[in-house]
Design a protein around this motif. Structure first.
Motif, PDB file in Angstrom:
ATOM      1  N   MET A   1      40.869  44.709  34.112  1.00  0.00           N
ATOM      2  CA  MET A   1      40.282  43.358  33.796  1.00  0.00           C
ATOM      3  C   MET A   1      40.935  42.065  34.588  1.00  0.00           C
ATOM      4  O   MET A   1      40.106  41.072  34.927  1.00  0.00           O
ATOM      5  CB  MET A   1      40.392  43.039  32.311  1.00  0.00           C
ATOM      6  N   VAL A   2      42.323  42.198  34.781  1.00  0.00           N
ATOM      7  CA  VAL A   2      42.796  41.111  35.587  1.00  0.00           C
ATOM      8  C   VAL A   2      42.323  41.149  37.067  1.00  0.00           C
ATOM      9  O   VAL A   2      41.842  40.309  37.681  1.00  0.00           O
ATOM     10  CB  VAL A   2      44.140  41.318  35.726  1.00  0.00           C
ATOM     11  N   GLU A   3      41.980  42.263  37.447  1.00  0.00           N
ATOM     12  CA  GLU A   3      41.526  42.447  38.920  1.00  0.00           C
ATOM     13  C   GLU A   3      40.254  41.749  38.977  1.00  0.00           C
ATOM     14  O   GLU A   3      40.058  40.799  40.079  1.00  0.00           O
ATOM     15  CB  GLU A   3      41.118  43.922  39.187  1.00  0.00           C
ATOM     16  N   MET A   4      39.203  41.790  37.912  1.00  0.00           N
ATOM     17  CA  MET A   4      38.020  41.133  37.861  1.00  0.00           C
ATOM     18  C   MET A   4      38.192  39.343  37.666  1.00  0.00           C
ATOM     19  O   MET A   4      37.466  38.513  38.454  1.00  0.00           O
ATOM     20  CB  MET A   4      37.331  41.615  36.840  1.00  0.00           C
ATOM     21  N   LEU A   5      39.021  39.232  36.599  1.00  0.00           N
ATOM     22  CA  LEU A   5      39.357  37.778  36.378  1.00  0.00           C
ATOM     23  C   LEU A   5      39.930  36.923  37.654  1.00  0.00           C
ATOM     24  O   LEU A   5      39.263  35.874  38.048  1.00  0.00           O
ATOM     25  CB  LEU A   5      40.273  37.560  35.423  1.00  0.00           C
ATOM     26  N   CYS A   6      40.803  37.515  38.298  1.00  0.00           N
ATOM     27  CA  CYS A   6      41.150  37.022  39.524  1.00  0.00           C
ATOM     28  C   CYS A   6      40.423  37.133  40.802  1.00  0.00           C
ATOM     29  O   CYS A   6      40.123  36.006  41.538  1.00  0.00           O
ATOM     30  CB  CYS A   6      42.600  37.417  39.966  1.00  0.00           C
ATOM     31  N   GLY A   7      40.092  38.260  41.368  1.00  0.00           N
ATOM     32  CA  GLY A   7      39.270  38.472  42.543  1.00  0.00           C
ATOM     33  C   GLY A   7      37.921  37.991  42.420  1.00  0.00           C
ATOM     34  O   GLY A   7      37.388  37.320  43.602  1.00  0.00           O
ATOM     35  N   ALA A   8      37.306  38.158  41.444  1.00  0.00           N
ATOM     36  CA  ALA A   8      35.827  37.991  41.383  1.00  0.00           C
ATOM     37  C   ALA A   8      35.499  36.475  40.979  1.00  0.00           C
ATOM     38  O   ALA A   8      34.790  35.707  41.683  1.00  0.00           O
ATOM     39  CB  ALA A   8      34.952  38.743  40.447  1.00  0.00           C
ATOM     40  N   LEU A   9      36.264  36.071  39.900  1.00  0.00           N
ATOM     41  CA  LEU A   9      36.070  34.548  39.475  1.00  0.00           C
ATOM     42  C   LEU A   9      36.194  33.426  40.592  1.00  0.00           C
ATOM     43  O   LEU A   9      35.578  32.639  40.690  1.00  0.00           O
ATOM     44  CB  LEU A   9      36.710  34.260  38.292  1.00  0.00           C
ATOM     45  N   SER A  10      37.402  33.907  41.255  1.00  0.00           N
ATOM     46  CA  SER A  10      37.973  32.907  42.271  1.00  0.00           C
ATOM     47  C   SER A  10      37.088  32.638  43.675  1.00  0.00           C
ATOM     48  O   SER A  10      37.328  31.802  44.465  1.00  0.00           O
ATOM     49  CB  SER A  10      39.477  33.377  42.794  1.00  0.00           C
ATOM     50  N   GLY A  11      36.299  33.656  43.983  1.00  0.00           N
ATOM     51  CA  GLY A  11      35.485  33.832  45.211  1.00  0.00           C
ATOM     52  C   GLY A  11      36.344  34.694  46.203  1.00  0.00           C
ATOM     53  O   GLY A  11      35.998  34.633  47.234  1.00  0.00           O
ATOM     54  N   GLY A  12      37.315  35.234  45.709  1.00  0.00           N
ATOM     55  CA  GLY A  12      38.451  36.071  46.536  1.00  0.00           C
ATOM     56  C   GLY A  12      38.078  37.252  46.550  1.00  0.00           C
ATOM     57  O   GLY A  12      36.708  37.683  46.973  1.00  0.00           O
ATOM     58  N   GLN A  13      38.827  38.411  46.484  1.00  0.00           N
ATOM     59  CA  GLN A  13      38.534  39.758  46.526  1.00  0.00           C
ATOM     60  C   GLN A  13      39.087  40.632  45.607  1.00  0.00           C
ATOM     61  O   GLN A  13      40.249  40.189  45.087  1.00  0.00           O
ATOM     62  CB  GLN A  13      39.043  40.222  48.000  1.00  0.00           C
TER      63      GLN A  13
END
Length: 353
Positions: free
Chosen positions: A243-255
């Motif tokens: 879930m952290v992976e998605m909060l950070c990578g997806a919401l930020s526009g990163g990876q």
């Protein structure tokens, strides 16, 4: 084992950074961040990171002088790009902006991509707590350097994906819960590798998925893995990491994590800052925290136990000791720093053995 005062170590690291290409603001913020991590007992996020940082600057991967770029902004939100600058520097800028927004509206949310390693998450929770605010902060590895396999797997798929929750108040300062969603931080394994020591049992697996205490197994080809947190229920730790992976990578526009990942480069970050004055009230929050702390600390103790620990207690205890006695560094990591000093023609401060 070399021992050095926090003041001497910070001056040393600041000078190394200046000679290595950082500007004065970067050297000041990052050196304090690293030494504070050592003071608090988080050596995996301390000065052992500096040779890696400066090597990345030399290679042109970490961009000294880069500042936070605002890609999108609303009264309550910021989407930022760190330009692969020093992670601590761009994160300090982002946090200051989010704290101001939360003060105006009650809550703010921010994301960050293209940030080089941002260091200890608790540092940023402490910034919010110093202004009387609560915070939730998490980070992924920007799709690079996976270290943790899902339960039953034997190849890494996610980073150690830390999460942090900070609250103001507390008899001895704010409560800051800061931990990786893995059984140990990757940096702690790296410390053992550099020092030529074994890691404790129950933390890492070899490339075949078998328990090992050899830190070199994590960095082989194929690589080993770090276990998710949770022991017999490690699927919960891996689920939190996912879930952290998605909060950070997806919401930020990163990876998020992806196949054939590159070497470690930095972090994507997700932050929420909350000002209690817009909710139940600052006085109510602090009163409840005071009463809760007293209630929990008053628990009857088992035989042989002298105290219970709440979030932030171990760090405060370690900092009190290390401020008095100095910071001890293992021989391998100290030699890495002195080698960097030799390359940059920086005098090495005296240490106690």
């Amino acid at each position: 084992m070399p021992v050095i005062s926090a003041e001497s170590l910070q001056k040393f690291t600041e000078t190394l950074m200046l000679k290595g290409g950082a500007n004065e603001e970067e050297a000041r913020i990052v050196s304090k961040s690293l030494v504070d991590a050592n003071l608090l007992g988080h050596d995996s996020h301390g000065v052992m990171r500096l040779p890696f940082y400066m090597g990345r600057v030399k290679e042109g991967i970490l961009k000294a002088g880069e500042t936070l770029k605002i890609l999108n902004e609303t009264p309550a939100a910021i989407n930022g790009d760190g330009g692969w600058g020093f992670g601590q520097t761009v994160m300090h800028d982002l946090m200051n902006r989010l704290i101001e927004k939360a003060g105006n509206l009650g809550v703010s949310v921010g994301t960050l991509k293209h940030a080089s390693h941002i260091g200890r998450l608790g540092e940023y929770a402490e910034m919010a707590a110093a202004k009387g605010m609560a915070s939730i902060i998490c980070a992924n590895t920007h799709g690079s350097a996976p270290r943790v396999a899902p339960v039953g797997g034997k190849r890494p798929r996610l980073g150690t994906n830390p999460i942090c929750i900070g609250m103001p108040g507390g008899e001895k300062g704010p409560f800051v819960l800061d931990f990786g969603t893995s059984a140990t931080a990757e940096g702690k394994v790296r410390i053992k590798k550099i020092a030529g020591e074994q890691v404790p049992p129950g933390l890492i697996l070899d490339p075949d998925g078998n328990p090992t205490t050899d830190p070199n197994m994590l960095y082989g080809d194929p690589p080993g893995t770090i276990l998710p947190m949770g022991g017999d229920q490690a699927y919960k730790g891996f689920g939190l990491s996912f879930m952290v992976e998605m909060l950070c990578g997806a919401l930020s526009g990163g990876q998020c994590a992806f196949p054939d990942p590159p070497p470690p480069k930095g972090n994507c970050v997700f932050v929420v800052v909350i000002d209690p004055t817009h909710l139940g009230g600052q006085n109510h929050l602090l009163n409840e925290i005071t009463n809760l702390e007293k209630y929990v600390r008053s628990v009857p103790l088992k035989e042989g136990v002298t105290e219970v620990f709440l979030p932030g207690d171990p760090e405060k205890k370690t900092a009190a000791t290390r401020n008095e006695t100095g910071i001890s560094l293992d021989k391998g990591n100290w030699e890495a720093l002195t080698k960097l000093a030799e390359e940059l023609d920086v005098p090495v401060p005296e240490v106690q053995d």
